[in-house]
Design a protein around this motif. Structure first.
Motif, PDB file in Angstrom:
ATOM      1  N   TYR A  63      80.781  57.944 -32.670  1.00  0.00           N
ATOM      2  CA  TYR A  63      80.231  59.253 -32.332  1.00  0.00           C
ATOM      3  C   TYR A  63      81.074  59.934 -31.254  1.00  0.00           C
ATOM      4  O   TYR A  63      81.215  61.166 -31.251  1.00  0.00           O
ATOM      5  CB  TYR A  63      78.776  59.117 -31.875  1.00  0.00           C
ATOM      6  CG  TYR A  63      77.898  58.379 -32.867  1.00  0.00           C
ATOM      7  CD1 TYR A  63      78.156  58.447 -34.233  1.00  0.00           C
ATOM      8  CD2 TYR A  63      76.826  57.602 -32.457  1.00  0.00           C
ATOM      9  CE1 TYR A  63      77.375  57.760 -35.159  1.00  0.00           C
ATOM     10  CE2 TYR A  63      76.033  56.923 -33.370  1.00  0.00           C
ATOM     11  CZ  TYR A  63      76.317  57.009 -34.713  1.00  0.00           C
ATOM     12  OH  TYR A  63      75.547  56.333 -35.625  1.00  0.00           O
ATOM     13  N   ILE A 123      71.948  62.234 -29.995  1.00  0.00           N
ATOM     14  CA  ILE A 123      71.869  60.932 -30.674  1.00  0.00           C
ATOM     15  C   ILE A 123      71.377  59.853 -29.705  1.00  0.00           C
ATOM     16  O   ILE A 123      70.518  59.037 -30.050  1.00  0.00           O
ATOM     17  CB  ILE A 123      73.234  60.544 -31.266  1.00  0.00           C
ATOM     18  CG1 ILE A 123      73.600  61.494 -32.417  1.00  0.00           C
ATOM     19  CG2 ILE A 123      73.223  59.097 -31.760  1.00  0.00           C
ATOM     20  CD1 ILE A 123      75.015  61.325 -32.933  1.00  0.00           C
ATOM     21  N   GLU A 124      71.912  59.862 -28.487  1.00  0.00           N
ATOM     22  CA  GLU A 124      71.495  58.868 -27.497  1.00  0.00           C
ATOM     23  C   GLU A 124      70.002  58.984 -27.210  1.00  0.00           C
ATOM     24  O   GLU A 124      69.311  57.971 -27.079  1.00  0.00           O
ATOM     25  CB  GLU A 124      72.279  59.051 -26.201  1.00  0.00           C
ATOM     26  CG  GLU A 124      71.920  57.993 -25.154  1.00  0.00           C
ATOM     27  CD  GLU A 124      72.588  58.227 -23.825  1.00  0.00           C
ATOM     28  OE1 GLU A 124      73.271  57.317 -23.333  1.00  0.00           O
ATOM     29  OE2 GLU A 124      72.411  59.330 -23.258  1.00  0.00           O
ATOM     30  N   LEU A 148      72.026  63.759 -37.762  1.00  0.00           N
ATOM     31  CA  LEU A 148      72.896  63.853 -36.589  1.00  0.00           C
ATOM     32  C   LEU A 148      74.007  62.804 -36.601  1.00  0.00           C
ATOM     33  O   LEU A 148      75.177  63.113 -36.325  1.00  0.00           O
ATOM     34  CB  LEU A 148      72.068  63.716 -35.311  1.00  0.00           C
ATOM     35  CG  LEU A 148      71.016  64.793 -35.048  1.00  0.00           C
ATOM     36  CD1 LEU A 148      70.382  64.582 -33.675  1.00  0.00           C
ATOM     37  CD2 LEU A 148      71.611  66.191 -35.131  1.00  0.00           C
ATOM     38  N   GLU A 149      73.647  61.557 -36.921  1.00  0.00           N
ATOM     39  CA  GLU A 149      74.657  60.495 -36.912  1.00  0.00           C
ATOM     40  C   GLU A 149      75.604  60.625 -38.097  1.00  0.00           C
ATOM     41  O   GLU A 149      76.780  60.289 -37.997  1.00  0.00           O
ATOM     42  CB  GLU A 149      73.969  59.126 -36.865  1.00  0.00           C
ATOM     43  CG  GLU A 149      73.215  58.926 -35.554  1.00  0.00           C
ATOM     44  CD  GLU A 149      72.495  57.598 -35.444  1.00  0.00           C
ATOM     45  OE1 GLU A 149      73.097  56.563 -35.813  1.00  0.00           O
ATOM     46  OE2 GLU A 149      71.334  57.595 -34.986  1.00  0.00           O
ATOM     47  N   ARG A 157      67.930  61.290 -37.282  1.00  0.00           N
ATOM     48  CA  ARG A 157      69.092  60.445 -36.996  1.00  0.00           C
ATOM     49  C   ARG A 157      70.101  60.476 -38.139  1.00  0.00           C
ATOM     50  O   ARG A 157      71.309  60.525 -37.911  1.00  0.00           O
ATOM     51  CB  ARG A 157      68.652  58.996 -36.739  1.00  0.00           C
ATOM     52  CG  ARG A 157      68.066  58.765 -35.348  1.00  0.00           C
ATOM     53  CD  ARG A 157      67.808  57.275 -35.138  1.00  0.00           C
ATOM     54  NE  ARG A 157      69.039  56.516 -35.262  1.00  0.00           N
ATOM     55  CZ  ARG A 157      69.093  55.213 -35.512  1.00  0.00           C
ATOM     56  NH1 ARG A 157      67.982  54.523 -35.689  1.00  0.00           N
ATOM     57  NH2 ARG A 157      70.245  54.593 -35.609  1.00  0.00           N
ATOM     58  N   TRP A 203      68.148  57.163 -29.847  1.00  0.00           N
ATOM     59  CA  TRP A 203      68.308  55.707 -29.708  1.00  0.00           C
ATOM     60  C   TRP A 203      67.406  55.177 -28.584  1.00  0.00           C
ATOM     61  O   TRP A 203      66.861  54.072 -28.688  1.00  0.00           O
ATOM     62  CB  TRP A 203      69.769  55.355 -29.441  1.00  0.00           C
ATOM     63  CG  TRP A 203      70.602  55.230 -30.662  1.00  0.00           C
ATOM     64  CD1 TRP A 203      70.813  56.186 -31.618  1.00  0.00           C
ATOM     65  CD2 TRP A 203      71.341  54.085 -31.092  1.00  0.00           C
ATOM     66  NE1 TRP A 203      71.641  55.715 -32.596  1.00  0.00           N
ATOM     67  CE2 TRP A 203      71.989  54.435 -32.296  1.00  0.00           C
ATOM     68  CE3 TRP A 203      71.543  52.819 -30.564  1.00  0.00           C
ATOM     69  CZ2 TRP A 203      72.805  53.542 -32.988  1.00  0.00           C
ATOM     70  CZ3 TRP A 203      72.353  51.923 -31.243  1.00  0.00           C
ATOM     71  CH2 TRP A 203      72.976  52.291 -32.453  1.00  0.00           C
TER      72      TRP A 203
END
Length: 219
Positions: A143, A155-156, A92-93, A89, A159
């Protein structure tokens, strides 16, 4: 010739999948929760087929696990799962935030400030549900500004994996996510289009939030 019946079923499947994803992300479904295909279908007033298809999609991406009697379970994460997901994360974030900083405009920044205010208001009121929803909206708007749809999907997915752990914030809010200062810092560096610093700040935000989740999840 178009198969309108199939198109409608796909649409219903996507709706069910999106509803369950949203529930996972904001912790409405806790680790170990059991989802029964027939019960969901009855509650939604639809047939079993689109519900089963939606649940199987979520199994394929690791968000759910199949169980006996047409049921599905929300998996619990181990410490190693948390560590791995946190590492991914942050990368990517952080990348999405750095890209967003290069695309930022006055209008986009104004929208982020609006969403940040909603987050602060929900947190101050003690409304955990609204706080988590506002947090999600603020982060994913950033994002979105990266203009990288594939990255957004990745990313989703992460999450959805960690979201059920937010459920423990509802039960024990003594250590809720303290992100206002970091978010203010993030907004400042986004405004200055400082992509490298934006990456660093977002990585720090992910570290802090995942640390809270791990502690709440254990105790």
């Amino acid at each position: 010739m178009l198969d309108f019946a199939k198109a409608q079923r796909i649409s219903l499947t996507q709706q069910v999948e999106n509803n369950i994803k949203n529930a996972l992300i904001v912790g409405a479904l806790k680790p170990g929760a059991r989802l029964v295909t027939r019960e969901i279908a009855v509650n939604q007033g639809i047939s079993i087929t689109p519900v089963r298809e939606a649940l199987l999609r979520l199994v394929s991406c690791g968000a759910l696990r199949a169980a006996p009697a047409q049921a599905f379970l929300v998996p619990a994460l181990t410490d190693s799962d948390y560590q791995e997901i946190t590492k991914i994360r942050k990368s990517l974030e952080g990348m999405a935030t750095a890209e967003a900083s290069e695309n930022i405009t006055t209008e986009k920044l104004r929208e982020l400030h609006r969403l940040f205010t909603l987050f602060c208001e929900a947190k101050a009121s003690g409304d955990i549900t609204q706080m988590l929803k506002a947090n999600y909206q603020f982060r994913f708007r950033i994002y979105e500004y990266a203009e990288m749809p594939t990255l957004m999907i990745m990313i989703e997915h992460l999450w959805v994996r960690v979201g059920p752990s937010f459920h423990y914030l509802y039960l024990n809010a003594t250590e809720s996510i303290q992100q206002e200062n970091l978010y203010q810092q993030l907004l400042s560096v986004l405004e200055k289009k400082e992509s490298a610093t934006s990456y660093t700040v977002m990585s720090q935000i992910v570290d802090e939030s995942m640390g809270v989740l791990q502690r709440q999840y254990r105790y």
